[in-house]
Each structure stands twice: as structure tokens, then as C-alpha cells.
Design a protein around this motif. Structure first.
Motif, PDB file in Angstrom:
ATOM      1  N   ASN A  45      -3.775   1.302   2.616  1.00 43.67           N
ATOM      2  CA  ASN A  45      -4.116   0.736   3.917  1.00 43.67           C
ATOM      3  C   ASN A  45      -3.882   1.802   4.984  1.00 43.67           C
ATOM      4  OD1 ASN A  45      -4.676  -1.799   2.771  1.00 43.67           O
ATOM      5  ND2 ASN A  45      -2.516  -2.370   2.835  1.00 43.67           N
ATOM      6  N   ALA A  75      16.087  -1.055  -3.811  1.00 42.83           N
ATOM      7  CA  ALA A  75      14.740  -1.410  -4.286  1.00 42.83           C
ATOM      8  C   ALA A  75      14.748  -1.277  -5.796  1.00 42.83           C
ATOM      9  CB  ALA A  75      13.685  -0.489  -3.667  1.00 42.83           C
ATOM     10  N   ILE A 103      14.669   4.142   1.142  1.00 39.56           N
ATOM     11  CA  ILE A 103      14.673   3.647  -0.240  1.00 39.56           C
ATOM     12  C   ILE A 103      14.869   4.828  -1.190  1.00 39.56           C
ATOM     13  CG2 ILE A 103      13.176   2.666  -2.048  1.00 39.56           C
ATOM     14  CD1 ILE A 103      12.171   0.660   0.071  1.00 39.56           C
ATOM     15  N   HIS A 109       1.556   5.197   1.331  1.00 42.02           N
ATOM     16  CA  HIS A 109       1.909   4.570   0.057  1.00 42.02           C
ATOM     17  C   HIS A 109       0.648   4.053  -0.598  1.00 42.02           C
ATOM     18  CE1 HIS A 109       2.348   1.817   3.458  1.00 42.02           C
ATOM     19  NE2 HIS A 109       1.879   0.869   2.672  1.00 42.02           N
ATOM     20  N   LEU A 124      11.318   3.867   6.431  1.00 41.69           N
ATOM     21  CA  LEU A 124      11.834   2.845   5.509  1.00 41.69           C
ATOM     22  C   LEU A 124      11.797   3.358   4.065  1.00 41.69           C
ATOM     23  CD1 LEU A 124      12.634  -0.126   4.914  1.00 41.69           C
ATOM     24  CD2 LEU A 124      10.194  -0.658   4.891  1.00 41.69           C
ATOM     25  N   HIS A 155       3.259  -5.573  -8.574  1.00 44.30           N
ATOM     26  CA  HIS A 155       2.952  -4.962  -7.269  1.00 44.30           C
ATOM     27  C   HIS A 155       3.997  -3.879  -7.009  1.00 44.30           C
ATOM     28  CE1 HIS A 155       1.826  -5.592  -2.726  1.00 44.30           C
ATOM     29  NE2 HIS A 155       1.721  -4.326  -3.113  1.00 44.30           N
ATOM     30  N   ILE A 191      18.557   1.868   1.159  1.00 46.55           N
ATOM     31  CA  ILE A 191      18.047   0.492   1.089  1.00 46.55           C
ATOM     32  C   ILE A 191      17.733   0.247  -0.382  1.00 46.55           C
ATOM     33  CG2 ILE A 191      16.082  -0.998   1.687  1.00 46.55           C
ATOM     34  CD1 ILE A 191      15.960   0.389   4.382  1.00 46.55           C
ATOM     35  N   VAL A 240       3.670  -0.070   7.257  1.00 47.13           N
ATOM     36  CA  VAL A 240       4.754   0.918   7.127  1.00 47.13           C
ATOM     37  C   VAL A 240       4.136   2.312   7.254  1.00 47.13           C
ATOM     38  CG1 VAL A 240       6.578   1.833   5.650  1.00 47.13           C
ATOM     39  CG2 VAL A 240       6.098  -0.623   5.629  1.00 47.13           C
ATOM     40  N   HIS A 254      -0.595   1.156  -3.082  1.00 45.17           N
ATOM     41  CA  HIS A 254      -0.245  -0.099  -3.750  1.00 45.17           C
ATOM     42  C   HIS A 254      -0.847  -0.068  -5.150  1.00 45.17           C
ATOM     43  CE1 HIS A 254       0.807  -2.495  -0.010  1.00 45.17           C
ATOM     44  NE2 HIS A 254       0.066  -1.538   0.547  1.00 45.17           N
ATOM     45  N   GLY A 283      -4.595  -2.817   7.748  1.00 45.87           N
ATOM     46  CA  GLY A 283      -3.462  -3.635   7.315  1.00 45.87           C
ATOM     47  C   GLY A 283      -2.190  -2.841   7.072  1.00 45.87           C
ATOM     48  N   PHE A 300       8.333   1.979  -6.597  1.00 45.00           N
ATOM     49  CA  PHE A 300       9.272   0.845  -6.565  1.00 45.00           C
ATOM     50  C   PHE A 300       8.503  -0.440  -6.326  1.00 45.00           C
ATOM     51  CE2 PHE A 300       8.935   0.653  -1.959  1.00 45.00           C
ATOM     52  CZ  PHE A 300       8.632   1.975  -1.632  1.00 45.00           C
ATOM     53  N   ARG A 301       9.112  -1.564  -6.740  1.00 44.94           N
ATOM     54  CA  ARG A 301       8.445  -2.853  -6.609  1.00 44.94           C
ATOM     55  C   ARG A 301       8.382  -3.291  -5.149  1.00 44.94           C
ATOM     56  NH1 ARG A 301       6.961  -4.887 -11.494  1.00 44.94           N
ATOM     57  NH2 ARG A 301       8.102  -3.977 -13.234  1.00 44.94           N
ATOM     58  N   ASP A 302       7.218  -3.829  -4.759  1.00 49.04           N
ATOM     59  CA  ASP A 302       7.038  -4.341  -3.403  1.00 49.04           C
ATOM     60  C   ASP A 302       7.937  -5.563  -3.203  1.00 49.04           C
ATOM     61  OD1 ASP A 302       4.484  -4.057  -1.187  1.00 49.04           O
ATOM     62  OD2 ASP A 302       5.721  -5.858  -1.095  1.00 49.04           O
ATOM     63  N   ILE A 303       8.559  -5.641  -2.032  1.00 51.21           N
ATOM     64  CA  ILE A 303       9.501  -6.728  -1.743  1.00 51.21           C
ATOM     65  C   ILE A 303       8.786  -8.083  -1.610  1.00 51.21           C
ATOM     66  CG2 ILE A 303       9.480  -6.642   0.803  1.00 51.21           C
ATOM     67  CD1 ILE A 303      12.576  -6.658   0.650  1.00 51.21           C
ATOM     68  N   ASN A 304       7.493  -8.036  -1.316  1.00 43.95           N
ATOM     69  CA  ASN A 304       6.710  -9.259  -1.098  1.00 43.95           C
ATOM     70  C   ASN A 304       5.441  -9.181  -1.945  1.00 43.95           C
ATOM     71  OD1 ASN A 304       5.786 -11.643   0.028  1.00 43.95           O
ATOM     72  ND2 ASN A 304       4.945 -10.641   1.852  1.00 43.95           N
ATOM     73  N   LEU A 345       4.716   0.012  -5.192  1.00 41.80           N
ATOM     74  CA  LEU A 345       4.294   1.017  -4.200  1.00 41.80           C
ATOM     75  C   LEU A 345       4.704   2.379  -4.728  1.00 41.80           C
ATOM     76  CD1 LEU A 345       5.653  -0.745  -0.976  1.00 41.80           C
ATOM     77  CD2 LEU A 345       3.335  -0.877  -1.919  1.00 41.80           C
TER      78      LEU A 345
END
Ligand code: 5GP
Length: 113
Positions: free
Chosen positions: A86, A16, A9, A99, A5, A38, A14, A95, A101, A92, A28-32, A40
Motif C-alpha cells: 500500500n 511481535a 519491532i 512493508h 513502529l 497475514h 515492541i 505505517v 503484506h 491504504g 512478522f505476523r500482522d496484529i490485525n 508483513l
């Protein structure tokens, strides 16, 4: 090879919100987002997770951390921030492309849930 993924990006396949890029890493900014800031940051050459990094990755991992701190500065997180990696199911990780965070913009509780 099937792209991860985050490789997609990096390849702009994709969309981002990219905040930093050089030859080796992409941020790039986390989608959530889990915090007001936030982001990554990932090595462009994927390592599945930190537990699978090898001595050959030493320089890249150092670069990744130094650039994470630079991005935090760019995001103006003067009051502090947290870097999180993670690893595996209990960690947790969702992906399988290493990465870091970069989280900030609010007080982050400790210990994590
Ligand atoms: P992990 O849980 O593996 O440590 O973190 C993966 C992160 O990737 C999650 O915070 C999740 O929100 C983020 N993420 C998943 N899919 C996408 C995506 O398509 N775009 C972006 N920008 N972030 C994503």
C-alpha cells in the motif's frame, strides 16, 4: 532519529510474532490479520514507502520480494497467496515504513475494495 513502529519491532522494543529474519529483512505476523495467514515483511533499514525508493534500493527490494516468496513457502500457502504494498493515503498505507503484506489461507477476491 525516531524509530518507526517496524524498527521498534525489529529492535524487540515492541513484541511481535517474528517468522523470519536475516540481516536485511524482518517478517512478522500482522496484529490485525485480514486473512488466516497475514505476515508483513519489511526492510530493516526503513524506506517510507515504495514511491520513495530509489535506484540505490534495487538490490534490497529484490531481496525483499524473494524473501516474501520464501516466507509464503514457509507458511505452506500451497494454494496461493497475495503480496500487497500500500502506498499513500489512497493506497491504504497506515505505517510509513515500507512493508509487503503476505496474505493467504483463504480465497482473496479481486479487485480489492
Ligand atoms: P498498511 O495499512 O500501512 O499497508 O499496513 C500496516 C499494517 O501494520 C496493518 O495491516 C496493521 O494491522 C499492521 N500493524 C499496525 N501496528 C502493528 C503492530 O504494532 N504490530 C504488528 N504486528 N502489526 C501492526
Amino acid at each position: 532519529m525516531i524509530k518507526t513502529l517496524f524498527e521498534k519491532i525489529a529492535a524487540r522494543e515492541i513484541p511481535a510474532q517474528i517468522v523470519f529474519e536475516d540481516d536485511l529483512v524482518l517478517a512478522f505476523r500482522d496484529i490485525n490479520p485480514a486473512a488466516p495467514a497475514h505476515v508483513l515483511i519489511v526492510p530493516k533499514q526503513p524506506i517510507p514507502r515504495i514511491g520513495e525508493a530509489t535506484a540505490d534500493d534495487q538490490k534490497l527490494l529484490g531481496h525483499l520480494l524473494l524473501k516474501a516468496a520464501e516466507v509464503a513457502k514457509q507458511l505452506d500457502l500451497k494454494n496461493g497467496y497475495r503480496l500487497v504494498i500500500n502506498n499513500g493515503a489512497d493506497g491504504g498505507e497506515t505505517v510509513p515504513h515500507l512493508h509487503v503484506h503476505i496474505l493467504g489461507g483463504r480465497h482473496l477476491a479481486w479487485p480489492p475494495g
